[in-house]
Design a protein around this motif. Structure first.
Motif, short mmCIF file in Angstrom:
data_model
loop_
_atom_site.label_atom_id
_atom_site.label_comp_id
_atom_site.label_asym_id
_atom_site.label_seq_id
_atom_site.Cartn_x
_atom_site.Cartn_y
_atom_site.Cartn_z
N ALA A 177 0.81 -1.22 0.00
CA ALA A 177 0.00 0.00 0.00
C ALA A 177 0.84 1.26 0.00
O ALA A 177 0.42 2.30 -0.53
CB ALA A 177 -0.91 0.01 1.23
N GLU A 178 2.02 1.20 0.59
CA GLU A 178 2.76 2.42 0.92
C GLU A 178 3.25 3.18 -0.31
O GLU A 178 3.46 4.40 -0.24
CB GLU A 178 3.91 2.05 1.86
N TRP A 179 3.41 2.50 -1.42
CA TRP A 179 3.84 3.17 -2.65
C TRP A 179 2.70 3.95 -3.30
O TRP A 179 2.92 4.78 -4.18
CB TRP A 179 4.38 2.15 -3.64
N GLY B 226 1.68 3.65 6.57
CA GLY B 226 2.51 4.70 7.17
C GLY B 226 3.90 4.82 6.60
O GLY B 226 4.46 5.91 6.54
N ALA B 227 4.51 3.70 6.19
CA ALA B 227 5.87 3.79 5.66
C ALA B 227 5.91 4.44 4.29
O ALA B 227 6.99 4.58 3.71
CB ALA B 227 6.50 2.40 5.60
N GLY B 228 4.76 4.84 3.77
CA GLY B 228 4.73 5.60 2.54
C GLY B 228 4.67 7.10 2.74
O GLY B 228 4.74 7.87 1.79
N VAL B 229 4.54 7.54 4.00
CA VAL B 229 4.41 8.96 4.32
C VAL B 229 5.78 9.49 4.73
O VAL B 229 6.31 9.13 5.78
CB VAL B 229 3.38 9.19 5.44
N GLY B 230 6.34 10.36 3.92
CA GLY B 230 7.64 10.92 4.24
C GLY B 230 7.55 12.07 5.22
O GLY B 230 8.06 12.03 6.34
N ARG B 231 6.86 13.12 4.80
CA ARG B 231 6.70 14.31 5.64
C ARG B 231 5.30 14.86 5.42
O ARG B 231 4.84 15.01 4.29
CB ARG B 231 7.72 15.37 5.24
N VAL B 232 4.60 15.14 6.52
CA VAL B 232 3.31 15.80 6.43
C VAL B 232 3.14 16.63 7.70
O VAL B 232 3.20 16.13 8.81
CB VAL B 232 2.15 14.79 6.26
N GLY B 233 2.99 17.94 7.52
CA GLY B 233 2.88 18.83 8.67
C GLY B 233 4.11 18.74 9.55
O GLY B 233 5.25 18.86 9.09
#
Length: 699
Positions: free
Chosen positions: A211-213, A234-241
């Motif tokens: 899913a992370e890609w 979650g391991a697909g989210v680099g930076r958010v806020g």
């Protein structure tokens, strides 16, 4: 196929290929939906030691482990069942396995394709891309694997495309987490949407690494991509806020050690391959003899993760060279353990960040005991607030109370760790296929009207609830202040959470703890996955009261509640901290203490103090005994604290191996073998108002 040709490629493959019998690499049942589990999976026991390359943290064993204890009668029955499913699939589907799809750089990705036999129609595509094994044949059993998922998709009128990421199994090239380069996804989507059997619409689905890609790909605006369903992503989210986790690699600037165990089985780039000139039929035939899955040597991760320096953990256990610690010919360059949260390399791979807008309808799935609920919720809210037009209203979320990807393992009595969460079942198949029917087939099935925008499970109340937003409408902050007489050590100390701030003339009576990097506080349960035997329970809610006997844990508890309190949303902690080292960590756990004294963990966080002022600049060091305000990243939960319960937080200097140890030197940490002992104080007074803020919903 000529015998001579067959002998040639068999000989070239035989010497190197080994089947995989580890606990997780052999399964495909969690590949593109941990929702689409099969009945056999529910009967499987968790092994004592898990060998890792893991995604969904389902205790699904290899086909060898699943079948080795069968009686001859059970084996015969299972083979007959598998063959019957395969035969039914053959009766309704055009099966096209081991299709090698060429990317723009000439590398080929391996796909299995299942589509309805009626060629007079065009069909939408469900696309699942994974680093994990989806070989159609159970080599040890000598029969097909359970093809129920493929059969179900075809019978519902879909083409199902299953593909391995670059650098895994038959897919060529070098492996990089999330299947970089991102152009692979464009090439794949363009290829399948242009096929004569395609209606031009593609939907993505998968859990964890499957899913992370999806997020970064969804931001690219490929015209074929109609919707996506990321699960535990979650391991697909680099930076958010404020979240700079870089794909869950960090939390508060500390390394999340699950990745050392996980990458052990994933970065296998010296691996057997079939000859490039092998025909499709040869690959199909070969897949009934080999599946290219590695059999990793057993590892006691409880010991392995304790090795110093941590950059050598994989080398010490005989792991392969790869992106964890070595330079590699991939977009990010590898050497992940050496990176800081603001390293530019994080922007060169497949991670999504909040500079990339997503304008695709999404159905987002999360769990309360996953590694990454906080950044997942932040990503969901960000996309909802920035997507264009009606797409912003076509973002839906489900938050279950389970561990990573264990959605469909919920039962009438869903036990997560040691805590009974009640009946947490949900009809995931109806929800996901209803979603696909609407966005891929164009059916006016009312799915958007009859489905709540946010469905979340409230622990303690043990029921599903719904809201149009997250946090729910009407959520109000409730601040509790830390206080003590300077003796908050252990659960027998005098640490308390109170509603009123100390008076101005009340002296600061700080609580102190000692953190020794060579004797850290051991992780116990928690919001985690993929660490083998290193963390008891491999996550979940465990009674923390025994842990709270330790002298290096501070405990702050409210009085027993007279009325119940429902907490839905972020839980933010502000601490005033001093220490005698230039850098150290502060850890926090949120606890629900039952009337009988059982103390169940809800969420946990950490802050590496060199990053206390943010991540997009150089580290800042502490001066001995100077007091610093530290705002930790928010924890997240939905939990009902009933009458008689206590709200509690624990504070310490480590939570290992959930997070790596700070060596307290101010050095690189990853290459250090010797540390310093830190003596840390938590201050609480009118001048230093250490506090925890909960998001409370009144019903």
């Amino acid at each position: 196929m000529a015998a001579k040709s067959a002998d040639k490629w068999k000989k070239r493959a035989l010497g190197a290929i080994r089947r995989h019998s580890s606990a997780v690499r052999r399964r495909y049942a969690h590949r593109h939906t941990c929702f689409w589990e099969h009945s056999l999976i529910r009967k499987i026991r968790r092994p004592t030691i898990l060998l890792f390359a893991i995604s969904c943290l389902l205790p699904i064993l290899s086909r060898a482990q699943r079948t080795q204890n069968l009686t001859p009668e059970e084996r015969e029955k299972l083979i007959a069942k598998r063959n019957a499913i395969e035969q039914e699939l053959e009766s309704v589907a055009i099966i096209d396995r081991k299709v090698m799809v060429k990317m723009r750089d000439g590398k080929r990705m391996a796909a299995d394709i299942y589509r309805p036999k009626d060629t007079s129609k065009k069909y939408p595509i469900i696309f699942s891309r994974t680093p994990y094994n989806f070989n159609y044949w159970d080599v040890r059993l000598g029969a097909p694997r359970d093809m129920s998922t493929e059969l179900d998709a075809v019978k519902r009128g879909y083409v199902l495309v299953e593909m391995n990421e670059r650098g895994h199994f038959l897919s060529e090239g070098n492996y990089e987490i999330l299947g970089a380069p991102l152009t692979d996804a464009d090439d794949e989507l363009n290829w399948m949407s242009a096929q004569p059997w395609s209606n031009g619409k593609v939907g993505l689905i998968g859990c964890s690494s499957t899913a992370e890609w999806q997020l970064a790909v969804a931001s690219r605006g490929n015209k074929a991509l109609a919707t996506f369903i990321p699960e535990s992503f979650g391991a697909g989210v680099g930076r958010v806020g404020k979240w700079y986790e870089q794909g869950n690699w960090f939390r508060g600037g500390a390394f999340q050690m699950l990745f050392a165990a996980w990458i052990y089985g994933e970065q296998n780039q010296v691996r057997p391959m079939f000859p490039k000139d092998a025909t499709q039929q040869q690959l199909i035939d070969g897949s009934k003899m080999f599946d290219l899955a590695p059999q990793m040597p057993p590892v006691d991760w409880a010991k392995a993760l304790a090795h110093l320096p941590e950059e050598d953990i994989l080398k010490t256990v005989g792991g392969p060279k790869g992106i964890y610690a070595d330079a590699m010919p991939v977009p990010t360059g590898g050497r992940m353990i050496q990176r800081t949260p603001n390293d530019p390399a994080w922007l060169k791979g497949g991670l999504w960040n909040d500079s990339e807008k997503i304008n695709v309808p999404g159905l987002w799935f999360m769990t309360w005991y996953d590694v990454s609920t906080g950044p997942n919720l932040a990503a969901y809210n960000y996309v909802r607030s920035t997507a264009k037009g009606e797409v912003s209203n076509e973002q839906y979320a489900v938050i279950a109370p389970t561990l990573h990807c264990q959605y469909k393992r919920a039962t009438e009595h869903t036990v997560v760790g040691e805590r009974d969460m009640g009946d947490a079942r949900l009809d995931y198949d109806a929800l996901t296929y209803g979603w696909f029917d609407h966005f891929l087939k164009g059916e006016d099935n009312g799915i958007l009207k009859k489905t709540p925008r946010v469905q979340y499970y409230t622990m303690g109340l043990n029921k599903w609830q719904s809201s149009d937003t997250w946090p729910p409408e009407g959520a109000k902050p409730m601040k509790l202040y830390l206080t003590s007489q300077g003796n908050a050590t252990t659960l027998h100390g005098d640490g308390a959470l109170v509603a009123e701030l100390a008076k101005a003339d009340h002296p600061d009576q700080p609580d102190d703890f000692t953190y020794d990097p060579l004797h850290p506080v051991p992780s116990y349960g928690g919001n985690v996955c993929c660490t083998g035997n290193a963390i008891p329970g491999n996550g979940g809610a465990l009674d923390q009261s025994k842990m709270e006997e330790r002298p290096d844990i501070l405990v702050y508890s409210s009085e027993p509640l007279k009325e119940g309190i429902e907490v839905d949303g972020p839980v933010e902690t502000t601490l005033y901290v001093s220490s005698d080292v230039k850098d150290t960590d502060v850890t926090v756990k949120l606890i629900d203490v039952q009337p009988d004294g059982k103390a169940y963990n809800l969420d946990e966080t950490i802050q590496r103090l060199r990053w206390r002022d943010g991540y997009n600049h150089k580290p800042v060091w502490m001066e001995p005994d100077k007091i610093y305000k530290v705002e930790l990243g928010p924890m997240n939960t939905s939990n009902y604290f009933g009458p008689g319960d206590r709200i509690r937080i624990e504070i310490s200097g480590s939570n290992f191996p959930r997070f790596d140890r700070n060596m307290n030197t101010g050095g690189n940490n990853y290459d250090e073998t010797a540390g310093k002992i830190a003596h840390t104080e938590i201050h609480h007074s009118a001048e230093y108002p250490s506090s925890v803020v909960l998001s409370v919903v009144k019903r």
